[in-house]
Enzyme design. Structure first.
Site, PDB file in Angstrom:
ATOM      1  N   GLU A 174      50.199  63.371  80.579  1.00  0.00           N
ATOM      2  CA  GLU A 174      51.169  64.000  79.681  1.00  0.00           C
ATOM      3  C   GLU A 174      52.560  63.389  79.817  1.00  0.00           C
ATOM      4  O   GLU A 174      53.574  64.090  79.718  1.00  0.00           O
ATOM      5  CB  GLU A 174      51.191  65.519  79.870  1.00  0.00           C
ATOM      6  CG  GLU A 174      49.905  66.184  79.381  1.00  0.00           C
ATOM      7  CD  GLU A 174      50.039  67.672  79.113  1.00  0.00           C
ATOM      8  OE1 GLU A 174      51.173  68.197  79.128  1.00  0.00           O
ATOM      9  OE2 GLU A 174      48.997  68.314  78.886  1.00  0.00           O
ATOM     10  N   HIS A 177      51.551  72.098  86.668  1.00  0.00           N
ATOM     11  CA  HIS A 177      50.351  71.728  87.425  1.00  0.00           C
ATOM     12  C   HIS A 177      50.727  71.456  88.874  1.00  0.00           C
ATOM     13  O   HIS A 177      51.867  71.123  89.192  1.00  0.00           O
ATOM     14  CB  HIS A 177      49.708  70.459  86.847  1.00  0.00           C
ATOM     15  CG  HIS A 177      48.981  70.679  85.554  1.00  0.00           C
ATOM     16  ND1 HIS A 177      47.639  70.439  85.407  1.00  0.00           N
ATOM     17  CD2 HIS A 177      49.413  71.106  84.342  1.00  0.00           C
ATOM     18  CE1 HIS A 177      47.273  70.700  84.166  1.00  0.00           C
ATOM     19  NE2 HIS A 177      48.336  71.104  83.501  1.00  0.00           N
TER      20      HIS A 177
END
Length: 541
Positions: free
Chosen positions: A249, A523
């Site tokens: 990402e 995350h």
């Protein structure tokens, strides 16, 4: 494919592309700010309440009007830029390659491997959510450019610290020992997100013996522990001496460049802006890619070959990004027989929406085939393969009933997952890697040290790690009686042994759950270190 620095075949094409993109950027930026000014993170909301700032509605109202007018004014220029930009994607190679010229060959080879036949290789993966600022805010993360710089500084701080291990002789010893806290000063990260605390120098009680002993390798509270023959730890810093780093990402181009700028003194070989754009396949209209794959690869080792594949079966919002698989072959050095020693490293980011396991299973099938094809095409008879690693954000976990299809995929028969006890069941020490986005800035998890302590306590972990996803129409019973609460672990590092040279043996040195990016991403990064030993007798045959 040959690794060229530019993704374009010549300077003329690159120049036209740069002009087209320059026409697009102002319109894109104004649209990004238009959305961002209307969407606040929970951190910004809290700060406004603490400062008793009541002008925010006026800022949103007038800011939205101004950015909307500027967006409309620059739209014709963006359309002209799009006409120049889009056709050139058909001849674009799928990544930028940055190589930092080393001062000596020692920086590009694993020194000592060729003499001792032993080496330790470190890998790490992290999803950074470096989307355009407006889109990142929907994940409760903002300030993409500042986050990119801070993340790069944090990673460098972690991987450059001395690799020190502390061993506890007595199992009955008490207290908190944390080898993860470096004696290096903390990077100043006041610009965004987590508040780092200055690391304290170790006192005399923290000095221990370096890693010359085998089992038991146990550290109490915040240190290295061993269970099921897998040493593991929750670390407030990235593992020391990471050799290859896979990030997901990293969609924003400017953020990718800032990240590369921060990492390149340590990682001399970087692939970024990986993926394809516009109509895919070229000259077709089946799928238009607004974003690249978001993958970012940083390696200390020279890259010999690299290949990217785009998943053709994405749908919905995921189809707007060119998610896929990146496979790379790296040069480690030479053995005693002067044969090249290489490694294979693969990274991916699978389809995201819940309840669509069939799509992810198809992508896992493609990954298996593409990796096999890449290695078959690039393996030479006069070289040894030391490791074969696959990592990334798989977007499914090993505890949700909704992910049952993926949990039973045959990929896990080829690649070993150190955290996995079997389909649908993780080992009891494993920690989920997907954080609950609304809670990212709460005190329990807003600094590396706080997040480290929280992850070590199951009762707290339940509040901040995303829970399993139940199967449609079925109630969720989790965890089973007597089992620990783990949560969704969707970030993986896997390794394969049947594809490396027969006289090489692999041992897991450690698995690491990393909290250094607390407040900077949703995350938890994961690290894996492998010990590779060459059988000297077999190697001489």
């Amino acid at each position: 494919m040959a690794l060229e620095a530019s993704p374009f075949p010549n300077g003329c094409v690159a120049g036209i592309h740069a002009v087209g993109w320059a026409f697009i950027v102002p319109c894109f930026w104004f649209l990004d700010r238009l959305i961002a000014v209307c969407k606040s993170t929970t951190l910004e909301q809290t700060q406004r309440l603490e400062q008793e700032c009541y002008l925010h509605p006026l800022k949103v109202f007038f800011g939205a009007i101004i950015f909307f007018i500027l967006f409309l004014a620059t739209a014709p220029l963006a359309f002209l830029g799009f006409i120049l930009w889009a056709p050139l994607q058909a001849c674009r190679r799928p990544f930028h390659y940055h190589r930092e010229t080393p001062s000596s060959s020692e920086k590009e080879t694993h020194r000592g491997f060729e003499l001792s036949g032993k080496a330790s290789f470190g890998f790490a993966t992290a999803n950074l959510c470096l989307l355009p600022d407006s889109l990142a805010r929907f994940n409760n993360l903002g300030h993409t450019q500042r986050r990119a710089t801070t993340i790069g500084q944090h990673i460098v701080q972690g991987v450059c610290r001395p690799h020190i291990r502390i061993f506890v002789d007595s199992p009955s010893s008490c207290g908190t020992l944390s080898p993860s806290n470096s004696i290096l000063p903390a990077v100043n990260s006041s610009t965004y997100g987590a508040t780092d605390r200055q690391a304290q120098p170790p006192n005399s009680n923290q000095r221990g013996r370096a890693g010359h002993r085998s089992a038991p390798r146990a550290l109490l509270s915040q240190g290295l522990r061993q269970q099921d023959d897998v040493p593991w730890e929750v670390s407030s810093l990235f593992p020391a001496n990471v050799d290859i780093l896979c990030l997901e990402e990293v969609f924003d181009k400017r953020a990718a460049q800032k990240l590369a700028q921060a990492l390149r003194p340590v990682f001399g070989h970087i692939l970024y802006d990986i993926g394809v754009y516009a109509c895919q396949p070229p000259c077709g209209c089946s799928s238009f890619k607004f974003f690249n794959s978001g993958m970012f690869l940083a390696s200390r080792f020279p890259l010999l070959e690299a290949q990217y594949h785009c998943f053709p079966n994405s749908r919905g919002e995921d189809a707007l990004a060119a998610k896929g698989l990146l496979s790379a072959k790296v040069l480690i050095g030479q053995n005693q027989k002067q044969k090249n020693v290489v490694g294979y490293f693969n990274c991916t980011h699978l389809h995201a929406p819940e309840g669509e396991g069939e799509i992810r299973c198809e992508q896992l099938n493609m990954i298996t085939k593409w990796i096999g094809d890449f290695q078959a095409a690039n393996k030479l008879p006069d070289e040894d393969v030391a490791f074969d690693v696959l990592c990334g954000d798989f977007n499914f976990d090993n505890c949700s009933p909704d992910d049952n299809l993926e949990q039973n995929h045959c990929l896990f028969e080829e690649y070993r997952d150190p955290c996995r006890a079997g389909p649908g069941k993780d080992k009891p020490w494993v920690i989920g890697t997907l954080l609950e986005q609304p809670t990212l800035y709460e005190d329990d998890i807003n600094t590396p040290e706080n997040l480290q302590r929280t992850l070590e306590r199951e009762e707290l972990r339940k509040r901040y790690i995303s829970p399993p996803v139940p199967a449609e129409g079925s109630p969720l019973v989790y965890p089973e009686a007597g089992q620990p609460w783990i949560g969704r672990r969707i970030d993986y590092i896997l390794y394969r042994e049947n594809s490396i040279s027969k006289h090489f043996r692999t041992e897991i040195e450690e698995v690491t759950f990393i909290t250094q990016l607390a407040g900077l991403t949703d995350h938890i990064p994961v690290g894996l270190r492998l010990n590779i030993t060459m059988d000297c007798e077999s190697g001489d045959q």
